[in-house]
Design an enzyme around this catalytic site. Structure first.
Site, short mmCIF file in Angstrom:
data_model
loop_
_atom_site.label_atom_id
_atom_site.label_comp_id
_atom_site.label_asym_id
_atom_site.label_seq_id
_atom_site.Cartn_x
_atom_site.Cartn_y
_atom_site.Cartn_z
N ASP A 45 12.80 14.43 -2.98
CA ASP A 45 13.80 13.93 -2.02
C ASP A 45 15.01 14.18 -2.60
OD1 ASP A 45 15.52 12.45 -0.48
OD2 ASP A 45 14.55 10.54 -0.75
N HIS A 73 18.06 -4.33 7.58
CA HIS A 73 19.52 -4.41 7.12
C HIS A 73 20.53 -3.85 8.49
CE1 HIS A 73 18.09 -0.33 6.09
NE2 HIS A 73 19.46 -0.01 5.86
N LYS A 79 24.33 14.69 2.96
CA LYS A 79 25.04 14.34 1.59
C LYS A 79 25.29 15.79 0.84
CE LYS A 79 22.15 10.69 2.32
NZ LYS A 79 21.51 10.46 3.27
N PHE A 130 13.78 5.95 -1.44
CA PHE A 130 14.65 5.37 -0.49
C PHE A 130 14.20 4.51 0.62
CE2 PHE A 130 18.05 6.07 3.05
CZ PHE A 130 18.87 5.59 2.45
N ASP A 131 15.16 3.72 1.27
CA ASP A 131 14.54 2.93 2.32
C ASP A 131 13.84 3.54 3.48
OD1 ASP A 131 17.14 3.48 2.77
OD2 ASP A 131 17.34 1.75 3.91
N ALA A 171 18.26 14.84 -1.35
CA ALA A 171 19.53 14.57 -0.75
C ALA A 171 20.74 14.88 -1.40
CB ALA A 171 19.79 13.15 -0.19
N TYR A 189 17.59 29.89 21.70
CA TYR A 189 16.43 28.82 21.50
C TYR A 189 15.48 29.55 20.38
CZ TYR A 189 12.84 25.46 22.53
OH TYR A 189 12.08 24.35 22.57
#
Ligand code: F0G
Length: 458
Positions: A215, A450, A258, A124-125, A217, A72
């Protein structure tokens, strides 16, 4: 004879995929309420819904899985990941999260309050969703070139410095908690941001006293494009380029699904210890203790290895050339795509492809459904449905681009699959003039609609 290009890996394990008939697909997509997310994976032959978490891990990553430390607290896997992140990105502090949007949730809980403004390049969304969920606003400062799909421009992901400075001048510093630069810019077509642009954004942000977060990714694919396209970087290694890129950011969010080629995982990187300390509380609250944050030890090990796999030039070249191999076939046939081709996907310009379908009937979604029916190939709409309604007016937002994204999973499909995809789309293209009607929305969620939207064929 000149030796042709060939993949830099071979296959050690395979997975059966399923063919189907056109009649079966017509029935299945109707039952799915014309939402491609509602299909079962066995109903799809080639799945290009996303490149997120769908890649094939390497033998090295799988062997790392066996060495995972599931303690842990204080697990060796945590320290292995911490060292890999420091080594690859340079960030001193990090918090593990279960995926990219979880990293956004933790970071934005720390930084963003209602009424704030967050400039960036086509957020990004999920990023926009997390900003708007906090009653703040995302302001798109992407360069105009990004919205002209035919225009050949090497860095269509760039931030427009004039647009950015207008925002920085318009609002007080206290109302702009961060600038977000998405590398590569997914929404505009997997388009890269140049090193020069990152440097300039960072300098401008410093002038106004505002932190910059990447961001990240698809940071490695971005580095590949810098090496191939930007002057002065041809002789630099991908890892040297990545280090320089991140030197122009104060922190990063990462969807490891990604470019780190794992099925699940994410993290936040920071230089600022104060922000890291504040974010720690939210990480423990939402994700788990800071030594694992939603990932098991074996996942952290595979991710640490994936950061090295994903920043190897040979791997990136194989990947990005495969995406271009598909794109070139489409372009040669006259199918309108975002060009130059992006890193992770081919984006079809649906407005130019299906010129008879009105925008109120969801053009890119219509094309996605047609492609599925034609060949069992599943892409994803990056258009009006994804754009959600304006939170203030409740009206549909019609984005400049209506795109159908064909995202290519990493190390998964062969070039025969690319040929099959191209043939399927070409068949739809040949009958494009007969496609005149799209869809009406029956049911939708207020944010990120979506994923669950239900449609009726008109
Ligand atoms: N940022 C970018 C640029 C992304 O493309 C994604 C996810 C995220 C953040 C969120 O990461 O999924 O791990 O929570 N993009 C996927 C896609 C879903 O299909 O493009 P996540």
């Amino acid at each position: 004879m000149k030796l042709p290009f060939a993949e830099s890996y071979k296959t050690k394990m395979v997975e059966t995929i399923h063919r189907s008939s056109r009649a079966e697909r017509e029935q299945w997509i109707k039952e799915a309420k014309y939402n491609l997310f509602n299909l079962r994976s066995e109903q799809v032959f080639i799945d290009l819904l996303t490149d997120s978490g769908t890649g094939a891990m390497s033998d090295k990553q799988w062997s790392e899985m066996m060495l995972g430390d599931e303690s842990y607290a204080g697990a060796s896997s945590y320290y292995k990941l911490k060292d890999a992140i420091k080594d690859i990105t340079g960030f001193e502090y990090f918090l593990p999260t279960h995926q990219g949007r979880a990293a956004e949730n933790v970071l934005f809980s720390t930084l963003i309050k209602a009424g704030d403004v967050v400039p960036g390049n086509s957020h990004f969304d999920t990023t926009k969703g997390h900003i708007e969920f906090r009653h703040a606003h995302a302001v798109d400062c992407t360069i105009d070139e990004a919205f002209h799909t035919e225009l050949d421009y090497p860095f269509k992901g760039n931030v427009d410095l004039n647009k950015l400075e207008t925002v920085l001048k318009q609002y007080p510093k206290e109302q702009i908690p961060l600038i977000i630069v998405t590398i590569t810019n997914n929404t505009s077509g997997g388009q890269p941001v140049s090193m020069k642009n990152m440097r300039e954004v960072h300098a401008m942000a410093a002038k106004y006293g505002i932190p910059v977060y990447f961001d990240s990714a698809r940071f490695a694919e971005n580095a590949y494009f810098i090496k191939i396209r930007e002057e002065g970087y041809a002789d630099k290694s991908i890892r040297e380029i990545v280090k320089e890129m991140f030197s122009y950011a104060d922190g990063m969010t990462m969807s490891s699904k990604k470019d780190a080629i794992v099925n699940m995982g994410g993290f936040i990187g920071f230089n600022n210890k104060e922000v890291y300390d504040k974010a720690t509380m939210y990480n423990i609250l939402f994700e788990g203790f800071i030594n694992y944050g939603g990932m098991s030890g074996r996942d952290m090990n595979a991710l640490a290895q994936g950061l090295y796999d994903g920043t190897e030039f040979n791997y990136l070249e194989t990947r990005i050339k495969q995406v271009a191999y598909l794109g070139q076939q489409l372009r040669d046939y006259g199918i309108p795509t975002q060009y130059p081709f992006g890193g992770h996907a081919i984006f079809i310009d649906a407005k130019k492809f299906l010129h008879n379908v009105p925008k109120e009937e969801y053009i890119a979604q219509t094309l996605g459904v047609e492609l599925y029916i034609e060949g069992g190939v599943r892409g994803v709409e990056i258009g009006t449905i994804l754009a959600d309604r304006d939170p203030d007016t409740g009206k549909n937002r019609y984005p400049d681009l209506e795109l159908l994204r064909l995202a290519i999973p990493r190390r998964v499909y062969s070039n025969n699959h690319m040929d099959y995809i191209a043939a399927s789309l070409i068949n739809v293209f040949d009958r494009r003039n007969e496609i005149k009607r799209g869809f009406k929305i029956l049911k939708e969620a207020p944010i990120l609609r979506h994923f669950t939207v239900e449609l009726e064929k008109l």
